[in-house]
Motif scaffolding. Structure first.
Motif, PDB file in Angstrom:
ATOM      1  N   TRP A   1     -14.523  40.510 -35.057  1.00 12.33           N
ATOM      2  CA  TRP A   1     -13.138  40.207 -35.438  1.00 12.33           C
ATOM      3  C   TRP A   1     -12.983  38.892 -36.191  1.00 12.33           C
ATOM      4  N   VAL A   2     -14.070  38.407 -36.746  1.00 11.31           N
ATOM      5  CA  VAL A   2     -13.990  37.084 -37.371  1.00 11.31           C
ATOM      6  C   VAL A   2     -12.968  37.057 -38.518  1.00 11.31           C
ATOM      7  N   GLY A   3     -12.816  38.197 -39.179  1.00 13.83           N
ATOM      8  CA  GLY A   3     -11.825  38.265 -40.272  1.00 13.83           C
ATOM      9  C   GLY A   3     -10.472  38.755 -39.792  1.00 13.83           C
ATOM     10  N   GLY A   4     -10.280  38.822 -38.483  1.00 16.65           N
ATOM     11  CA  GLY A   4      -9.039  39.349 -37.911  1.00 16.65           C
ATOM     12  C   GLY A   4      -9.351  40.575 -37.076  1.00 16.65           C
ATOM     13  N   PRO A   5      -8.478  40.892 -36.109  1.00 19.87           N
ATOM     14  CA  PRO A   5      -8.764  42.015 -35.217  1.00 19.87           C
ATOM     15  C   PRO A   5      -8.695  43.356 -35.936  1.00 19.87           C
ATOM     16  N   ARG A   6      -9.579  44.264 -35.554  1.00 16.99           N
ATOM     17  CA  ARG A   6      -9.608  45.614 -36.129  1.00 16.99           C
ATOM     18  C   ARG A   6      -9.709  46.602 -34.978  1.00 16.99           C
ATOM     19  N   THR A   7      -8.670  47.404 -34.814  1.00  8.88           N
ATOM     20  CA  THR A   7      -8.652  48.356 -33.699  1.00  8.88           C
ATOM     21  C   THR A   7      -8.164  49.710 -34.197  1.00  8.88           C
ATOM     22  N   TYR A   8      -8.290  50.694 -33.330  1.00  6.18           N
ATOM     23  CA  TYR A   8      -7.608  51.962 -33.567  1.00  6.18           C
ATOM     24  C   TYR A   8      -6.441  52.000 -32.589  1.00  6.18           C
ATOM     25  N   LEU A   9      -5.233  51.978 -33.099  1.00 15.00           N
ATOM     26  CA  LEU A   9      -4.001  52.048 -32.309  1.00 15.00           C
ATOM     27  C   LEU A   9      -3.803  50.855 -31.383  1.00 15.00           C
ATOM     28  N   GLY A  10      -4.621  49.804 -31.556  1.00 16.19           N
ATOM     29  CA  GLY A  10      -4.522  48.670 -30.621  1.00 16.19           C
ATOM     30  C   GLY A  10      -5.070  49.027 -29.253  1.00 16.19           C
ATOM     31  N   LEU A  11      -5.773  50.168 -29.173  1.00 14.42           N
ATOM     32  CA  LEU A  11      -6.245  50.657 -27.876  1.00 14.42           C
ATOM     33  C   LEU A  11      -7.759  50.554 -27.739  1.00 14.42           C
ATOM     34  N   GLN A  12      -8.473  50.747 -28.857  1.00 11.64           N
ATOM     35  CA  GLN A  12      -9.935  50.748 -28.776  1.00 11.64           C
ATOM     36  C   GLN A  12     -10.540  50.161 -30.049  1.00 11.64           C
ATOM     37  N   VAL A  13     -11.789  49.718 -29.901  1.00 10.52           N
ATOM     38  CA  VAL A  13     -12.516  49.121 -31.026  1.00 10.52           C
ATOM     39  C   VAL A  13     -13.784  49.936 -31.249  1.00 10.52           C
ATOM     40  N   GLU A  14     -14.065  50.215 -32.516  1.00 12.23           N
ATOM     41  CA  GLU A  14     -15.271  50.977 -32.844  1.00 12.23           C
ATOM     42  C   GLU A  14     -16.523  50.197 -32.407  1.00 12.23           C
ATOM     43  N   GLY A  15     -17.449  50.869 -31.745  1.00 13.28           N
ATOM     44  CA  GLY A  15     -18.679  50.210 -31.279  1.00 13.28           C
ATOM     45  C   GLY A  15     -18.552  49.651 -29.870  1.00 13.28           C
ATOM     46  N   PHE A  16     -17.385  49.831 -29.263  1.00 12.64           N
ATOM     47  CA  PHE A  16     -17.158  49.336 -27.895  1.00 12.64           C
ATOM     48  C   PHE A  16     -16.655  50.504 -27.033  1.00 12.64           C
ATOM     49  N   PRO A  17     -17.559  51.439 -26.724  1.00 10.62           N
ATOM     50  CA  PRO A  17     -17.121  52.662 -26.040  1.00 10.62           C
ATOM     51  C   PRO A  17     -16.536  52.357 -24.661  1.00 10.62           C
ATOM     52  N   ASN A  18     -15.560  53.151 -24.288  1.00  7.84           N
ATOM     53  CA  ASN A  18     -14.963  53.064 -22.937  1.00  7.84           C
ATOM     54  C   ASN A  18     -14.310  51.716 -22.636  1.00  7.84           C
ATOM     55  N   LEU A  19     -14.075  50.935 -23.670  1.00  9.84           N
ATOM     56  CA  LEU A  19     -13.324  49.679 -23.507  1.00  9.84           C
ATOM     57  C   LEU A  19     -11.918  49.913 -24.065  1.00  9.84           C
TER      58      LEU A  19
ATOM     59  N   ARG B   1      -5.832  34.595 -41.139  1.00 11.42           N
ATOM     60  CA  ARG B   1      -4.403  34.914 -41.320  1.00 11.42           C
ATOM     61  C   ARG B   1      -4.265  36.428 -41.499  1.00 11.42           C
ATOM     62  N   VAL B   2      -3.955  37.091 -40.403  1.00 11.80           N
ATOM     63  CA  VAL B   2      -3.804  38.550 -40.409  1.00 11.80           C
ATOM     64  C   VAL B   2      -2.604  38.873 -39.526  1.00 11.80           C
ATOM     65  N   PHE B   3      -1.720  39.739 -40.008  1.00  7.30           N
ATOM     66  CA  PHE B   3      -0.572  40.113 -39.181  1.00  7.30           C
ATOM     67  C   PHE B   3      -1.055  41.080 -38.104  1.00  7.30           C
ATOM     68  N   MET B   4      -0.922  40.706 -36.831  1.00 10.16           N
ATOM     69  CA  MET B   4      -1.618  41.428 -35.770  1.00 10.16           C
ATOM     70  C   MET B   4      -0.851  42.563 -35.102  1.00 10.16           C
ATOM     71  N   PRO B   5       0.457  42.415 -34.834  1.00  5.87           N
ATOM     72  CA  PRO B   5       1.115  43.549 -34.177  1.00  5.87           C
ATOM     73  C   PRO B   5       1.509  44.655 -35.152  1.00  5.87           C
ATOM     74  N   TYR B   6       1.893  45.815 -34.591  1.00  5.50           N
ATOM     75  CA  TYR B   6       2.289  46.966 -35.407  1.00  5.50           C
ATOM     76  C   TYR B   6       3.806  47.013 -35.498  1.00  5.50           C
ATOM     77  N   VAL B   7       4.293  46.946 -36.737  1.00  4.74           N
ATOM     78  CA  VAL B   7       5.729  46.783 -36.947  1.00  4.74           C
ATOM     79  C   VAL B   7       6.462  48.130 -37.094  1.00  4.74           C
ATOM     80  N   GLY B   8       5.714  49.222 -36.993  1.00  3.78           N
ATOM     81  CA  GLY B   8       6.300  50.549 -37.255  1.00  3.78           C
ATOM     82  C   GLY B   8       7.258  51.062 -36.201  1.00  3.78           C
ATOM     83  N   GLY B   9       7.383  50.349 -35.080  1.00  6.39           N
ATOM     84  CA  GLY B   9       8.349  50.768 -34.055  1.00  6.39           C
ATOM     85  C   GLY B   9       7.669  51.498 -32.903  1.00  6.39           C
ATOM     86  N   LEU B  10       8.187  51.205 -31.719  1.00  2.00           N
ATOM     87  CA  LEU B  10       7.599  51.734 -30.489  1.00  2.00           C
ATOM     88  C   LEU B  10       7.688  53.263 -30.416  1.00  2.00           C
ATOM     89  N   GLY B  11       8.865  53.816 -30.765  1.00  2.00           N
ATOM     90  CA  GLY B  11       9.066  55.254 -30.648  1.00  2.00           C
ATOM     91  C   GLY B  11       8.126  56.020 -31.570  1.00  2.00           C
TER      92      GLY B  11
END
Ligand code: FAD
Ligand code: NAP
Length: 553
Positions: free
Chosen positions: A422-440, A523-533
């Motif tokens: 994540w040195v260039g900023g966090p990278r996740t799928y859905l903010g739930l999991q990270v590629e290469g980190f199974p079951n985390l 400098r990376v915008f981290m949260p998802y602005v698309g709305g909770l619903g």
């Protein structure tokens, strides 16, 4: 299934390790038990509550109505708990967290006063080994990080800070025994949400308060009040429907609309007429709205949040209102934000903030005019002045969203460290999991709506999604789940795309959402602005489509 957690052994085999016992970790534990899984929750503090355990500073309270900023998962719980204020203060929220821990008998699986320092994935047996600062090892199939988005206090690198001989406190790590401030010379650095809440109360308790301000804030009145019993009752009668509306809403907050009947849809199916924007009004009309509703009036106009021209007008009207509230014109001027737009940072709310600067025992030091040179043994040295202090309060925020995760040595496949990934900023799928980190799993991780919403609603959605996912893995005999590189790539692109054009990413905006409060952070915008619903719907679709974008091995 492994045996129930035996937390006093040096190697502890469980199905799941959860890190953190705030609202996320507590509910996660409850759901894991319902799945019949053994779990241990590891928590650095001595009790549950997370944010509300650590942030005991004077004035700390939530800024979402408590009837909404509370768990919805148990009808009995939400019926029996009584909030006393519209937006409750920290002691009451902590009391609520403790009540939940007792009610659901959570403490027996929580290991307190223990910090997780490392988590390693063993590819041979698909197990996580979680190591603590007490030398214990916990082995688990799944590791769930409920470490919080705002749980690592930021102590800025102020020259000489270690030399200060007075009392030093951070709002995010406030002592359990309330410091006596009577007649003391107190200084506070920071005017974000924490500082703005603390300043009016500190001013009442201290002999003298000096506020060291680097960036003036756009704050709006909290309008907090005692919660009327009939309002609480009305909520409780309609809780099912209200909670459902919260879940599908953009922010998880209904506010004053919670108890209103939903507006009927136009009979002909035509879209509802949009409310006028600030730019649709004449200068006189705009002035009249701000004169009537004060400096929070900008919130009524959607264009302020996306149109720089509307934003600039709202900023000027906002500054004008400050000049009405603060008697000394020089102090008022110093309090006027000028170099960044409204709505680019997390909205701050306050109770009597501007009026506090009219008190005789409060001094504002504008660090843009008088830069902070160093902390001395006796106080703070700013350009041209030494200010002696008995107490120095740091209200300097947090290493947000990634801070707690990156402080743990999390190693996934091939020994890769999460913080290197994540040195260039966090990278996740859905903010739930990270590629290469199974079951985390990360609850309210970067890339999810989390901090842009009522966080408890976001937490419940993540906990329930993760619990369903674990149920699915067990039912289908799958050992691991992790996202594909492509899914992460696409999600990160989507997170950036929806943030584009919002004030959050305006070039002159610096916020903790962007990591720009921490030196050296990308400098990376981290949260998802698309709305909770909308986000919830996407997560549900992905699960329904056989966990699209994930590899289930
Ligand atoms: P936290 O409550 O932060 O809990 C995380 C826990 O993990 C902590 O107890 C921490 O000690 C533990 N932990 C972290 N790392 C480790 C480790 N390595 N080892 C062991 N334990 C670890 N949100 C809103 O929606 N509305 C509000 O009004 C609101 N007000 C807030 C006010 C303040 C002062 C702050 C700081 C935040 C506020 N928030 C608010 C955000 C708030 O953080 C969330 O609402 C929510 O409480 C987060 O719960 P959590 O369980 O995800 O994280
Ligand atoms: P913050 O918003 O990051 O504010 C930190 C403040 O400290 C800013 O004014 C910042 O100035 C100042 N600062 C930092 N380093 C400094 C330095 N070296 N010298 C001088 N000033 C310095 O942190 P926060 O106020 O703790 O709030 C963080 C988040 O927690 C909020 O946004 C919110 O999500 C949550 N929170 C919510 C509530 C609530 O009302 N419910 C209350 C508290 C916190 P600059 O702006 O110039 O960097």
């Amino acid at each position: 299934m492994a045996d129930a957690a035996t937390v006093d052994q040096s190697v502890n085999d469980v199905d799941v390790v959860v890190v953190g016992a705030g609202f996320a970790g507590m509910y996660m534990l409850h759901r894991l038990r319902e799945l019949g899984l053994s779990a241990v929750v590891i928590e650095a503090g001595t009790d549950v509550g997370g944010t509300w355990y650590w942030n005991r500073y004077p004035g700390a309270r939530c800024d979402v109505p408590s009837m909404e900023y509370s768990y919805s998962f148990s009808e009995e719980l939400q019926q029996e708990w009584q909030w006393t204020e519209l937006m409750s203060a920290q002691p009451e929220i902590l009391e609520y967290a403790r009540h939940v821990a007792d009610r659901f008998d959570l403490r027996r699986d929580i290991l307190f006063e223990t910090k997780v320092i490392a988590a390693d994935f063993d590819e041979d047996d698909n197990r996580w080994t979680v190591t603590t600062d007490t030398g214990q090892c916990h082995r688990a199939r799944w590791c769930i990080m409920a470490t919080g988005c705002l749980s690592v206090p930021n102590v800025p690198n102020l020259p000489g800070l270690e030399r200060f001989e007075g009392e030093l406190y951070h709002t995010g790590d406030w002592p359990k025994v309330e410091p006596n401030l009577t007649a003391k010379r107190v200084g506070i650095i920071g005017t974000g949400s924490s500082g703005v809440q603390a300043i009016p109360v500190l001013a009442q308790r201290a002999g003298h308060l000096t506020v060291f301000q680097r960036s003036p804030v756009y704050t709006i009145p909290a309008n907090n009040k005692p919660l009327r019993p009939e309002t609480a009752e009305a909520f409780k009668e309609r809780y099912g429907e209200i909670r459902q509306r919260q879940r599908v809403s953009v922010t998880g907050i209904l506010g004053p609309t919670a108890l209103r009947e939903p507006r009927p849809k136009p009979a002909d199916g035509a879209p509802r007429a949009a409310r006028p924007g600030l730019l649709d009004l004449t200068p006189e009309e705009r002035q009249a709205v701000f004169d009537e509703h004060g400096h929070g009036a900008f919130q009524r106009f959607a264009d302020v949040y996306r149109d720089p021209a509307a934003n600039a007008i709202a900023c000027e009207l906002f500054r004008q209102q400050i000049r009405k509230l603060v008697h000394d014109p020089l102090v008022a001027e110093a309090l006027e934000p000028r170099d960044y737009p409204l709505a680019c940072k997390r909205q701050v709310i306050d109770t009597g903030y501007y009026e506090t600067f009219n008190r005789d025992n409060v001094t504002l030091v504008d660090l843009r005019r008088q830069p902070l040179l160093e902390i001395t043994a006796q106080g703070v040295r700013v350009d041209g002045e030494d200010i002696e202090l008995d107490v120095l309060v740091l209200a300097t925020g947090f290493d947000a969203m990634t801070g707690a995760l990156e402080r743990i040595d999390i190693r996934g496949r091939d020994g890769v460290l999460l913080r290197d990934r994540w040195v260039g900023g966090p990278r996740t799928y859905l903010g739930l999991q990270v590629e290469g980190f199974p079951n985390l799993f990360t609850i309210t991780g970067p890339g999810s709506p989390s901090v842009l919403s009522n966080v408890i609603v976001a937490i419940e959605q993540h906990v329930e999604w993760i619990a369903d996912c674990l149920g699915h893995l067990m039912e289908h005999g799958r050992a691991t789940i992790e996202p594909t590189e492509g899914a992460v790539e696409q999600w990160v692109a989507h997170v950036n795309e929806v943030a584009e054009g919002t004030m959050y990413v305006a070039p002159d905006c610096n916020s903790w959402y962007l990591g720009s409060n921490i030196e050296g952070k990308a400098r990376v915008f981290m949260p998802y602005v698309g709305g909770l619903g909308r986000y919830r719907q996407r997560c549900d679709e992905i699960a329904a489509n056989g966990y699209e974008g994930f590899v289930l091995a």
